[in-house]
Design an enzyme around this catalytic site. Structure first.
Site, mmCIF file in Angstrom:
data_model
loop_
_atom_site.group_PDB
_atom_site.id
_atom_site.type_symbol
_atom_site.label_atom_id
_atom_site.label_comp_id
_atom_site.label_asym_id
_atom_site.label_seq_id
_atom_site.Cartn_x
_atom_site.Cartn_y
_atom_site.Cartn_z
ATOM 1 C CG ASP A 276 18.771 -15.733 21.264
ATOM 2 O OD1 ASP A 276 19.028 -16.920 21.546
ATOM 3 O OD2 ASP A 276 18.699 -15.336 20.091
HETATM 4 C C1 BGC Z 1 19.646 -18.402 18.736
HETATM 5 C C2 BGC Z 1 18.258 -18.826 19.098
HETATM 6 C C3 BGC Z 1 18.273 -20.243 19.625
HETATM 7 C C4 BGC Z 1 19.225 -20.307 20.798
HETATM 8 C C5 BGC Z 1 19.296 -21.675 21.435
HETATM 9 C C6 BGC Z 1 20.640 -18.650 19.860
HETATM 10 O O1 BGC Z 1 21.945 -18.427 19.467
HETATM 11 O O2 BGC Z 1 19.633 -17.037 18.375
HETATM 12 O O3 BGC Z 1 17.417 -18.705 17.991
HETATM 13 O O4 BGC Z 1 16.999 -20.659 19.968
HETATM 14 O O5 BGC Z 1 20.512 -19.961 20.362
HETATM 15 O O6 BGC Z 1 19.927 -22.584 20.627
#
Ligand code: BGC
Length: 743
Positions: A276
């Site tokens: 993530d």
């Molecule tokens: C989120 C994810 C997301 C990623 C990219 C993160 O902060 O937890 O769910 O896909 O950002 O935007």
């Protein structure tokens, strides 16, 4: 037929081994730095969903083969520009473009939690399909969805992205979304790779506070939190994303038990895992890694194949390999997984495959997509209450409103709202203001020419001032019916949007009280990203529709329901608590050694002295404009043995005035187990349509597969004994019969 299937299987195997050979031939020619480049993902700086680390040098790095993927770069123009740069690199490996397409791209669909309330699996798959078609036409190969985190905590803002509290419903929806995104398979220019997230248990963050720690038994992990991931994997999901939380003390990103033992080894997942945003580097904050170099080593060894924006891999991984802390085989395995997907997507054959201006334009305002979004939106609405207002006969609900009504007051912060209907994780297109269907416009289109509408905002969503109340009360006094629309603003549920209080914000409930005090019939619409608490409203207002955040078509869809052009059929995918102190409250709880006998039982039982145990609205709950009566359950047997099959049927009769859909729900309770079992577990459902007066007999077949659970040795099996079989309209209101099943 058989010959054809054999041919197809052989062809698929040949394709796979051809791709494997091509991957190997690329891998062989890559330097260590280029390999690590493939494991590196950057944000495109055009939009950001997390803190951006800017160094202004991304394009140079792409040119040097130091970047494998970009996120938040959208549109054929932008993706083409960067792909052209990637083609100048020594190995000419195409970039993968990823994007959070959570509930639509150009056409915004209802938030995923709302869609889950439809229990309409085909419609949910269609919604994902359309999102894929639109975003693939904008140059994107990969969506960071579906989010399949189970959560029992509505304080957690990210409940809006998932399918609610139940692993069975969550698994079916996870599968539908993966199928929708990935369509007929990679190689097609309208199929995008799904990314199942967040692996795992992110939805169980302590206190519902985003990014918080998770501590749970492995049994709970296996039984409640893993099933939707497994279902998504079984449906062929190409990629997984790990999560920010630690699980039992080990951050998911550095968790080898989760990523290697379960996902890659036990399930045999052959796709890749992306971290993530920044979660590799965040292991330093967790206190699990001493610095980013250490974090890179831990994450890579634990099976995180791609580093999203923490830059730990690109800066430190080569050194870790040189020092022998990360084996070359770990790097090769990660890169092989990533390259394989690029081959499967057809990007090595044509890196610009998804860059087609004409196709992008075609999807820009697609009428069929808007129609599907409206269909999905009306199916997502849940009728929580519909009682007789003053002046109407007993048993006749206030809704639907007659199109002949002389004067309607449309009050509240959402009455003319535009972007607040879209909800978190939606795109802010410049022309949205003109495209999004407002409630005001939706109602206007339904009313006869002689009808009149009066508008009063009353208050803003978070206002503390009641200055607008008198105008709203006046509007109500001059109307025959008052529609008041309240809720949460777009940025109140979603990532990093946990709330400790989940009451209606500001003075909105005060506004409702003032309107009810006029004595006029009041309909309340609640637009929100999570289950909210609105006890006064629930107890005093005759008609309530939960309208979530419904997307581009919100206003028209709500009007369809308000005026009876669509009979509401949604059912809650999460329990709605009475107070925050009751959280977590969920339907599949354990009975305990001292279960309360009634809602008021306080005789040394498991209860609160100031609150019933039940939620305000239970899981699976939702009314219709018509009435469904359930007959007694019919069983083919009450004593079963081994592989026999239990057939359960029930006759459901539409005994009201309107045609309508009902979600018939099947629950099972295992009365005695080697580990205690929940008081009920959803094991099946069917959404059916019944004309007024019509009856249908609905059947479910149950085998011992449906009785299996994880015992204390984590063995997934069933145990002989007695079982309650329950069928009903929600998790509370069921017909029950008991059976016994022996080995
Ligand atoms: C989120 C994810 C997301 C990623 C990219 C993160 O902060 O937890 O769910 O896909 O950002 O935007």
């Amino acid at each position: 037929m058989l010959l054809l299937v054999c041919y197809q299987v052989q062809h698929a195997i040949a394709q796979i081994s051809k791709i494997d050979q091509r991957v190997d031939s690329v891998l062989k020619r890559m330097t260590l730095e280029e390999k690590i480049g493939q494991m590196n993902q950057y944000n495109g700086d055009w939009a950001a969903t997390g803190p951006i680390t800017k160094d202004g040098d991304k394009q140079n790095q792409i040119r040097k083969g130091m970047v494998g993927s970009m996120l938040n770069v959208t549109g054929v123009n932008h993706t083409r520009t960067l792909q052209e740069i990637a083609m100048q690199s020594r190995m000419k490996i195409p970039l993968l473009f990823g994007q959070d397409v959570i509930h639509g791209y150009r056409t915004t669909f209802p938030i995923p939690l709302a869609e889950a309330a439809s229990w309409d699996i085909e419609a949910i798959e269609r919604s994902a399909r359309i999102a894929a078609v639109e975003v693939a036409a904008a140059g994107i190969h990969w969506t960071f969805a579906p989010m399949v985190d189970i959560s029992r905590d509505p304080r957690w803002g990210r409940v809006m992205e998932g399918a609610g509290e139940d692993p069975y419903l969550g698994s079916i929806i996870a599968k539908a979304r993966v199928k929708g995104f990935q369509g007929k398979g990679f190689g097609n220019t309208d199929a995008v790779m799904a990314c199942v997230k967040h692996f795992v248990a992110y939805g169980a963050a302590v206190g519902g506070r985003d990014y918080n720690s998770v501590d749970m038994s492995l049994r709970t992990l296996y039984e409640l939190y893993l099933p939707p991931f497994k279902a998504a994997f079984d449906a062929g999901a190409a990629t997984f994303m790990n999560s920010f939380n630690d699980l039992n003390g080990i951050p998911a990103t550095g968790n080898s038990f989760l990523q290697r033992d379960i996902l890659k080894n036990k399930w045999k997942f052959t796709g890749f895992i992306v971290s993530d945003w920044g979660s590799v580097g965040e292991m330093v904050n967790h206190g699990y890694a001493k610095d980013n170099a250490h974090a890179a080593m831990l994450a890579a060894n634990a099976g995180s194949d791609m580093d999203m924006e923490s830059r730990s891999y690109i800066k430190h991984l080569a050194q870790q390999v040189k020092e022998g802390k990360v084996k070359m085989s770990v790097i090769d395995d990660a890169v092989r997984r990533i390259l394989k997907k690029k081959f499967e997507m057809g990007l090595f054959d044509d890196p610009f495959k998804f860059c087609n201006e004409a196709r992008e334009k075609e999807q820009w305002n697609n009428a069929a997509h808007l129609l599907a979004a409206r269909d999905m939106a009306k199916k997502s609405i849940v009728l929580l209450k519909n009682e007789s207002p003053l002046g109407r006969g007993a048993g006749v609900g206030l809704l639907p409103i007659s199109k002949q009504t002389k004067t309607i007051a449309v009050v509240g912060p959402f009455a003319k709202a535009v972007k607040d209907h879209l909800g978190f994780w939606s795109y802010d297109w410049a022309d949205d203001t003109a495209r999004i269907k407002t409630l005001w416009g939706g109602i206007q289109k339904k009313l006869s020419a002689d009808s009149k509408m009066i508008y009063a905002k009353g208050c803003g969503i978070t206002d503390t001032s009641k200055a607008g109340f008198s105008e709203a009360v006046n509007a109500a006094m001059n109307a025959d019916v008052v529609v008041v629309t309240v809720g949460e603003e777009r940025a109140m549920s979603g990532e990093a949007k946990s709330r400790s209080s989940i009451q209606l914000p500001g003075v909105q409930e005060e506004l409702i009280k003032a309107l009810v005090a006029t004595g006029k019939p009041v309909v309340v619409l609640i637009s929100a990203g999570r289950p909210l608490i609105f006890n006064w409203t629930a107890d005093h207002v005759p008609a309530i529709l939960y309208t979530w955040w419904l997307g581009t078509e919100a206003g028209d869809a709500i009007a369809d329901v308000l005026f009876g052009d669509y009979n509401p059929s949604g059912k809650l995918p999460m329990s709605f608590p009475r107070t925050e102190g009751q959280i977590p409250v969920y339907y599949n709880y354990y009975n305990t050694g001292r279960p309360a006998k009634t809602e008021n039982d306080l005789n040394y039982v498991s209860a609160y002295i100031d609150l019933p145990n039940s939620p305000k609205f239970p899981f699976g709950y939702g009314l219709s404009y018509t009435r469904f009566d359930y007959g007694q359950l019919q069983l083919n047997k009450t004593t079963l043995k081994g592989n026999e099959q239990l057939n359960v049927s029930v006759t459901v009769t539409n005994s009201g005035q309107y045609a309508g859909e009902e979600v018939v729900q099947l629950y099972i309770r295992d009365m005695v187990g080697s580990v205690v079992r929940p008081v009920k577990e959803l094991k099946g459902f069917k959404k059916i349509m019944l004309q007024a007066g019509e009856s249908k007999t609905i059947s479910f077949s149950i085998t011992t597969n449906d009785l299996r659970f994880y015992n204390d040795q984590l063995k997934f099996d069933w145990e002989a004994g007695e079982f309650e079989i329950m069928v009903g309209t929600d998790s509370r209101d069921v017909k029950t019969k008991t059976i016994s099943w022996t080995k």
